[in-house]
Design an enzyme around this catalytic site. Structure first.
Site, PDB file in Angstrom:
ATOM      1  CD1 TRP A  31      -0.264  -0.848   3.627  1.00 17.73           C
ATOM      2  CD2 TRP A  31       0.120   1.264   3.161  1.00 17.73           C
ATOM      3  NE1 TRP A  31       0.375  -0.484   4.215  1.00 17.73           N
ATOM      4  CE2 TRP A  31       0.305   0.485   4.479  1.00 17.73           C
ATOM      5  CE3 TRP A  31       0.099   2.504   2.759  1.00 17.73           C
ATOM      6  CZ2 TRP A  31       1.264   1.817   5.714  1.00 17.73           C
ATOM      7  CZ3 TRP A  31       0.572   2.959   3.923  1.00 17.73           C
ATOM      8  CH2 TRP A  31       1.383   2.902   5.631  1.00 17.73           C
TER       9      TRP A  31
ATOM     10  CD  GLU B 243       5.115   5.244  12.791  1.00 19.81           C
ATOM     11  OE1 GLU B 243       6.195   5.505  11.863  1.00 19.81           O
ATOM     12  OE2 GLU B 243       4.377   4.862  12.926  1.00 19.81           O
TER      13      GLU B 243
ATOM     14  CD  GLU C  79       8.340   1.140  11.054  1.00 23.22           C
ATOM     15  OE1 GLU C  79       8.020   2.690  11.751  1.00 23.22           O
ATOM     16  OE2 GLU C  79       7.690   0.366  11.361  1.00 23.22           O
TER      17      GLU C  79
ATOM     18  CG  HIS D  24       4.459   3.974   9.473  1.00 23.72           C
ATOM     19  ND1 HIS D  24       4.560   2.409  10.082  1.00 23.72           N
ATOM     20  CD2 HIS D  24       3.666   2.703   8.074  1.00 23.72           C
ATOM     21  CE1 HIS D  24       4.493   1.487   9.835  1.00 23.72           C
ATOM     22  NE2 HIS D  24       3.903   1.606   8.263  1.00 23.72           N
TER      23      HIS D  24
ATOM     24  CD  GLU E 161       8.674  -2.238  14.625  1.00 22.67           C
ATOM     25  OE1 GLU E 161       7.606  -1.811  13.925  1.00 22.67           O
ATOM     26  OE2 GLU E 161       9.637  -2.206  13.353  1.00 22.67           O
TER      27      GLU E 161
ATOM     28  CB  THR F 232       4.128   1.356  17.022  1.00 21.39           C
ATOM     29  OG1 THR F 232       5.509   0.594  16.537  1.00 21.39           O
ATOM     30  CG2 THR F 232       5.298   2.510  17.730  1.00 21.39           C
TER      31      THR F 232
ATOM     32  CG  ASP G 181       2.954  -1.690   6.911  1.00 22.84           C
ATOM     33  OD1 ASP G 181       2.697  -2.393   7.006  1.00 22.84           O
ATOM     34  OD2 ASP G 181       3.895  -0.946   6.603  1.00 22.84           O
ATOM     35  CD  GLU G 182       4.694   0.694  13.446  1.00 25.39           C
ATOM     36  OE1 GLU G 182       5.456   0.042  13.021  1.00 25.39           O
ATOM     37  OE2 GLU G 182       4.213   1.620  13.615  1.00 25.39           O
TER      38      GLU G 182
ATOM     39  CG  HIS H  48       8.464  -3.359  10.251  1.00 17.85           C
ATOM     40  ND1 HIS H  48       7.701  -2.440   9.723  1.00 17.85           N
ATOM     41  CD2 HIS H  48       7.690  -4.539   9.319  1.00 17.85           C
ATOM     42  CE1 HIS H  48       7.771  -2.119   8.743  1.00 17.85           C
ATOM     43  NE2 HIS H  48       7.514  -3.186   8.583  1.00 17.85           N
TER      44      HIS H  48
HETATM   45 FE   LIG Z   1       7.479   0.299  13.163  1.00 17.70          FE
HETATM   46 FE   LIG Z   2       5.969   2.966  12.034  1.00 18.64          FE
END
Ligand SMILES: [Fe+2]
Ligand SMILES: [Fe+2]
Length: 333
Positions: free
Chosen positions: A37, A80, A118, A121, A171, A174, A203-204, A207
């Protein structure tokens, strides 16, 4: 020379020895670009004729966002946006350094791939906040500028073990924070922001899995040092990356922001304890055997740590309502 600041040579050896393992897992830990995305996917397209209608729809929905939610959202966005600090920090971790900036080692590919994911974000949250018309963007930008100038020391001593433990924790933290902001946005009827926060949290989460996996492998090959590193990081406490944030007027902006995060339930002391428990389980800390005295001591400390944090309870920090430049100096209780 690498590893000059407190990073034992054996830790560097260990992370180098798992390069093949990292290479093997990279395809599942990082999404291919064509399949990823991008911030534009969630926001009105200013090149299209329907742009004004889409924009006014977004602004109408954003009008319902309460001030405390705007404050936590801005705090997350500022965090971020300090990504250059985090990439620099990861690149200082001994044994995983990207020596040329375009190195083909698995660790270098991971750290650049992580940074690239990242980077979306901050871009997405920044653009959303700009378009929604609810916050003083200049005050927010001043905060980001200050934070980047001030930097951040996560107290990981450039040791890759400490670094992976820190990032696995962070991670997850967040992820929790973005997810909770998304839930609050949905409650306020703002579906677009809910969706945005959900994708960032996704995503976090991926990760988080990556850093947990790296550390899990370290626990397999070097359990004594791994457990001691884990205990050492927990004794130091996990410092939030935006801890040095300030704006034009408030020196201790982070303290005020984290009070709002705690009160809105976006990120709380309970979450801190839960994350410790999750990592202890993930790395099977209670089941480790054959440990040295020092490592066994670390094991005892870690196995009861989350319970001790919970017993402390939520620290309700009383104080004057804070005024935030981000929302034109309005106060949040
Ligand atoms: Fe992150
Ligand atoms: Fe992030």
């Amino acid at each position: 020379m690498e590893g000059v600041r407190g990073s034992p040579a054996s830790h560097i050896e260990a992370v180098r020895s798992i390069e093949g393992f990292v290479a093997e897992h990279l395809p599942s830990l990082l999404r291919p670009v064509h399949d990823s995305w991008q911030p534009s996917d969630f926001l009105p397209d200013s090149a299209q004729p329907g742009w004004f209608a889409q924009l006014s729809d977004l602004r109408e929905k954003a009008a319902a966002l309460p001030d405390d939610l705007l404050v936590v959202l801005v705090g997350d966005m500022v965090t971020e946006e300090a990504l250059p600090t985090y990439q620099t920090w990861i690149n200082r971790l001994a044994g995983i350094t990207d020596q040329t900036g375009a190195s083909d080692t698995p660790w270098a590919r991971w750290s650049r791939g992580w940074t690239a994911e990242e980077n979306r974000h901050g871009d997405l949250l920044n653009r959303y906040l700009y378009l929604c018309g609810r916050v003083d963007m200049r005050a927010v930008e001043v905060t980001v500028h200050h934070l980047l100038r001030r930097g951040f020391d996560p107290k990981t001593d450039n040791d890759p073990y400490h670094g992976f433990i820190y990032t696995a924790f962070q991670e997850r933290a967040t992820k929790i924070s973005h997810r909770n902001v998304g839930t609050l946005a949905k409650k306020a009827g703002e579906d677009c922001l809910h969706k945005i926060c959900g994708f960032i949290a996704g995503d976090e989460s991926r990760h988080e899995q990556a850093y947990k996996l790296f550390m899990q492998k370290i626990f397999e090959i070097d359990p004594r040092e791994a457990i001691c590193a884990f205990a050492a990081m927990m004794k130091r406490r996990i410092i939030m990356p935006a801890v040095l944030m300030r704006d034009a007027v408030e020196e201790n902006l982070f303290v005020q922001f984290s009070r709002v995060a705690q009160r809105t339930g976006v990120y709380t002391a309970r979450d801190y304890a839960d994350i410790i428990e999750n990592l202890v389980e993930c790395w099977k800390v209670p089941a480790l055997t054959g440990l040295s005295d020092l490592a066994a001591e670390a094991q005892d400390y870690l196995c009861t740590l989350s319970a001790r944090f919970r017993a402390l309870g939520e620290r309700v920090v009383a104080g004057e309502p804070a005024h935030f430049s981000w929302i034109y100096g309005r106060s949040v209780p």
